[in-house]
Design an enzyme around this catalytic site. Sequence first.
Site, mmCIF file in Angstrom:
data_model
loop_
_atom_site.group_PDB
_atom_site.id
_atom_site.type_symbol
_atom_site.label_atom_id
_atom_site.label_comp_id
_atom_site.label_asym_id
_atom_site.label_seq_id
_atom_site.Cartn_x
_atom_site.Cartn_y
_atom_site.Cartn_z
ATOM 1 N N ASP A 44 -4.608 -5.430 -8.156
ATOM 2 C CA ASP A 44 -3.388 -5.481 -8.961
ATOM 3 C C ASP A 44 -2.501 -6.640 -8.513
ATOM 4 O OD1 ASP A 44 -2.530 -4.343 -6.583
ATOM 5 O OD2 ASP A 44 -1.801 -2.479 -7.487
ATOM 6 N N SER A 45 -2.953 -7.356 -7.484
ATOM 7 C CA SER A 45 -2.326 -8.631 -7.120
ATOM 8 C C SER A 45 -2.400 -9.620 -8.274
ATOM 9 C CB SER A 45 -3.022 -9.231 -5.888
ATOM 10 O OG SER A 45 -4.433 -9.303 -6.087
ATOM 11 N N ASP A 83 -8.678 -2.000 -8.305
ATOM 12 C CA ASP A 83 -7.435 -1.326 -7.920
ATOM 13 C C ASP A 83 -7.012 -0.312 -8.974
ATOM 14 O OD1 ASP A 83 -6.694 -2.160 -5.415
ATOM 15 O OD2 ASP A 83 -5.423 -3.800 -6.106
ATOM 16 N N LYS A 112 -9.839 1.460 -5.435
ATOM 17 C CA LYS A 112 -8.926 1.443 -4.293
ATOM 18 C C LYS A 112 -7.613 2.093 -4.695
ATOM 19 C CE LYS A 112 -7.131 -2.543 -2.755
ATOM 20 N NZ LYS A 112 -5.655 -2.363 -2.930
ATOM 21 N N GLU A 114 -3.740 3.402 -3.090
ATOM 22 C CA GLU A 114 -2.785 3.251 -2.004
ATOM 23 C C GLU A 114 -2.204 4.599 -1.606
ATOM 24 O OE1 GLU A 114 0.190 0.314 -2.832
ATOM 25 O OE2 GLU A 114 -1.267 -1.156 -3.571
ATOM 26 N N GLU A 180 -3.375 -3.041 5.742
ATOM 27 C CA GLU A 180 -2.597 -4.252 5.475
ATOM 28 C C GLU A 180 -1.370 -4.312 6.366
ATOM 29 O OE1 GLU A 180 -0.440 -6.690 1.784
ATOM 30 O OE2 GLU A 180 -1.708 -4.948 1.356
#
Length: 262
Positions: A44-45, A83, A112, A114, A180
């Site tokens: 999602d970057s 993501d 992925k 978070e 991270e």
Amino acid sequence: MKITVNTLHKLAEEGRKITMLTCYDASFASLLDEAGVEILLVGDSLGPVMQGVDSTLPVSEEDMLYHIRCVARGAKNALILGDMTFGAYQESPQQAFAHAARLLQAGAHMVKLEGGAYMAETTRFLVERGIPVCSHIGLTPQYVNMFGGYRVQGRGEDAQRILNDAKVLAEAGASLVLMECVPAPLAKEITETVKAPTIGIGAGADTSGQVLVLHDMLGVYPGKKAKFVKNFMEEAGSIQGAVQAYIKAVKDKTFPAEEHTY
């Protein structure tokens, strides 16, 4: 050779470093795949990098599906990690499964998500239903408004919380744990403690593998460069050369160096 979850675990068990880079399109997917990058992260970057927004929060499921499809068309061997987007999985395990299933149908091989130990139920729910999961802990960009910015996590008493997050999520079935912006000694302890391979970004050299945003690695970043970023394009002189230099540096354990570490 097709990269699978089993491949990643074998590499980690043998002490061979895993390489990951972000990727958003078919052309770069083909280039990175041919170079031998094991994991392509459709992150999602893409919000800040491709769309010019100031965080990952505005990225939609439709955005992710589009870019995953593009990457899947270009990659033959790499594992594609997609993501899960903000607001599309936090409500319930059932909501998360529906979202994750669509990402896999688009071409991802793993998703992925978070969050810490509180995401264990969702992780287990997905894994039990055939969806491999990468858990993202430490600095989690979707929580930027809670953190008050992008800051190192896991210092002092907070280290125990992140260690517990890693343990609980690995026990819930996470195939990978991505850390991270955590101190290198903590990342090393987590890597030595959990069964799942670990991937670091700003987490020192003792993780099972490393990830960078592709554009950062190529020196294409507006504003201030993050501490954990190295511009591999500076010396390589070509995109292919920079990618090969990144792979070699990770495999040789020369990246990240001390100056890239918290």
